[in-house]
Design a protein around this motif. Structure first.
Motif, PDB file in Angstrom:
ATOM      1  N   UNK A  14      14.301  40.938  -4.522  1.00 60.71           N
ATOM      2  CA  UNK A  14      14.976  41.959  -3.719  1.00 60.71           C
ATOM      3  C   UNK A  14      14.444  41.979  -2.288  1.00 60.71           C
ATOM      4  N   UNK A  15      13.127  41.734  -2.140  1.00 60.76           N
ATOM      5  CA  UNK A  15      12.521  41.802  -0.812  1.00 60.76           C
ATOM      6  C   UNK A  15      12.780  40.547   0.012  1.00 60.76           C
ATOM      7  N   UNK A  16      12.771  39.373  -0.631  1.00 55.55           N
ATOM      8  CA  UNK A  16      12.813  38.122   0.128  1.00 55.55           C
ATOM      9  C   UNK A  16      13.995  37.222  -0.220  1.00 55.55           C
ATOM     10  N   UNK A  25      11.183  21.446   2.206  1.00 59.13           N
ATOM     11  CA  UNK A  25      10.201  22.140   3.035  1.00 59.13           C
ATOM     12  C   UNK A  25       8.886  22.310   2.280  1.00 59.13           C
ATOM     13  N   UNK A  26       7.782  22.258   3.041  1.00 62.14           N
ATOM     14  CA  UNK A  26       6.459  22.544   2.497  1.00 62.14           C
ATOM     15  C   UNK A  26       6.103  23.981   2.866  1.00 62.14           C
ATOM     16  N   UNK A  27       5.774  24.781   1.863  1.00 64.77           N
ATOM     17  CA  UNK A  27       5.370  26.175   2.078  1.00 64.77           C
ATOM     18  C   UNK A  27       3.854  26.278   1.890  1.00 64.77           C
ATOM     19  N   UNK A  28       3.169  26.731   2.918  1.00 64.46           N
ATOM     20  CA  UNK A  28       1.724  26.922   2.858  1.00 64.46           C
ATOM     21  C   UNK A  28       1.488  28.387   2.513  1.00 64.46           C
ATOM     22  N   UNK A  29       1.084  28.631   1.272  1.00 66.50           N
ATOM     23  CA  UNK A  29       1.111  29.987   0.714  1.00 66.50           C
ATOM     24  C   UNK A  29      -0.303  30.554   0.567  1.00 66.50           C
ATOM     25  N   UNK A  35      -8.618  40.227  -5.495  1.00 66.95           N
ATOM     26  CA  UNK A  35      -7.763  41.228  -6.116  1.00 66.95           C
ATOM     27  C   UNK A  35      -6.335  40.693  -6.214  1.00 66.95           C
ATOM     28  N   UNK A  36      -5.864  40.452  -7.433  1.00 62.89           N
ATOM     29  CA  UNK A  36      -4.542  39.859  -7.622  1.00 62.89           C
ATOM     30  C   UNK A  36      -3.417  40.718  -7.055  1.00 62.89           C
ATOM     31  N   UNK A  37      -3.676  42.018  -6.915  1.00 63.50           N
ATOM     32  CA  UNK A  37      -2.645  42.911  -6.380  1.00 63.50           C
ATOM     33  C   UNK A  37      -2.366  42.653  -4.901  1.00 63.50           C
ATOM     34  N   UNK A  38      -3.201  41.833  -4.253  1.00 57.20           N
ATOM     35  CA  UNK A  38      -3.012  41.563  -2.831  1.00 57.20           C
ATOM     36  C   UNK A  38      -1.982  40.469  -2.551  1.00 57.20           C
ATOM     37  N   UNK A  39      -1.420  39.861  -3.569  1.00 58.92           N
ATOM     38  CA  UNK A  39      -0.401  38.838  -3.314  1.00 58.92           C
ATOM     39  C   UNK A  39       0.843  39.500  -2.727  1.00 58.92           C
ATOM     40  N   UNK A  40       1.503  38.820  -1.810  1.00 59.29           N
ATOM     41  CA  UNK A  40       2.681  39.403  -1.170  1.00 59.29           C
ATOM     42  C   UNK A  40       3.942  39.103  -1.973  1.00 59.29           C
ATOM     43  N   UNK A 133      -0.921  35.805   4.255  1.00 51.70           N
ATOM     44  CA  UNK A 133      -1.476  36.727   3.273  1.00 51.70           C
ATOM     45  C   UNK A 133      -2.971  36.843   3.459  1.00 51.70           C
ATOM     46  N   UNK A 134      -3.690  36.909   2.365  1.00 56.14           N
ATOM     47  CA  UNK A 134      -5.124  37.174   2.416  1.00 56.14           C
ATOM     48  C   UNK A 134      -5.898  36.073   3.119  1.00 56.14           C
TER      49      UNK A 134
END
Length: 299
Positions: A14-16, A25-29, A35-40, A133-134
């Motif tokens: 829904x967000x993305x 494409x190469x995505x650098x994630x 803390x696993x809750x910090x994933x976007x 992200x982090x």
């Protein structure tokens, strides 16, 4: 609140889901540093859409994907095989697949593998898309309270060998700007001792186990670091990020010419700390100002 993988994937979609995802494409994630809750949500969506996931360690990558309810083909790409493994990823990109790259934690290519892959993908004409992200370096800076610094220099891990390590640390202490260092638990006490000896009055923020259950953030003068670590055995456990705070600007005109001359003579013959102490005793000038001027001259 318990969020199931399916609910998380739905929220990510829904967000993305409306964004463009070009083929090949190469995505650098960036992934959580603890803390696993910090994933976007965007990172979750990209990992869900990717045709394959390249990982610094496939065991760590597989664990993250399982947490998200995903199952993807994995490609091992780490510091020891990055050149060869990059060719495997490039072949997938050339076939029109989307590939995500994740390091074990945090942002790839920041003291982690990934730079070679990114350079080769870009040189081959493929899109390289960052998914931010982090980052432990930025996380530490955000809680350091370094009111003097403007920008920072990322150092990462110092060399492990004696001479190279001493030279690298001396280079850090010679810089007036903010420095961000990483350190492993078995070397943190030695690093603290070296900082206390080389820059006793410089402010240091020590961050341990960032975002994890036993997260610790402490700011103090470098001279206090060894004692602080020794006070509790738990303080030398885990992974460390240290922020070496910037030095205030020194106005040399604020020191008498005689004090500056005394300092200069002593610096030629003595270690910095001893030269500053003697110069302060002889001239009566403020020790802090002499110390900062000495750092500037040695740098």
């Amino acid at each position: 609140m318990n969020i199931t993988p399916s609910a998380l994937l739905a929220a990510a979609d829904a967000a993305a889901g409306g964004q463009q995802f070009p083929p090949g494409a190469l995505y650098v994630v960036a992934t959580p540093i603890g803390n696993l809750a910090d994933i976007t949500l965007r990172a979750v969506h990209v990992l869900a859409r990717a045709d394959a996931v390249a990982c610094e360690d496939t065991r760590v990558g597989a664990q993250l994907l399982r947490h998200l309810g995903l199952d993807k083909p994995l490609v091992a790409l780490h510091a020891h095989n990055e050149q060869g493994a990059s060719a495997t990823v490039l072949a997938r990109l050339a076939a029109g697949e989307s590939v995500a790259y994740v390091s074990d934690a945090g942002t790839p290519a920041v003291s982690d593998p990934g730079a070679v892959l990114v350079a080769q993908a870009a040189a081959a004409g493929h899109r390289v898309i960052p998914v931010p992200g982090a980052s432990s370096a930025v996380t530490a800076l955000s809680v350091a309270g370094d009111t003097v610094g403007a920008g920072f220099r990322f150092v990462g891990f110092l060399p492990s060998r004696g001479g190279e390590r001493r030279d690298a640390l001396a280079a850090c202490l010679g810089e007036r700007s903010t420095q961000v260092l990483f350190e492993a638990p078995h070397r943190i006490e030695a690093l603290a001792a070296a900082l206390a000896e080389g820059a006793p009055e410089r402010r240091v923020t020590l961050c341990r186990e960032l975002t994890k259950q036993f997260e610790t953030v402490a700011t103090m003068a470098a001279a206090e670091l060894p004692g602080w670590l020794a006070a509790d055995a738990n303080r030398v456990r885990g992974e460390f990020v240290l922020v070496l705070h910037a030095l205030p600007a020194v106005v040399a005109e604020g020191l008498a010419p005689s004090a500056l001359q005394t300092l200069e003579v002593l610096l030629r013959e003595l270690p910095l700390k001893q030269a500053v102490a003697l110069a302060a005793e002889i001239s009566g000038a403020p020790r802090n100002a002499l110390y900062q001027e000495a750092l500037a001259r040695r740098g």
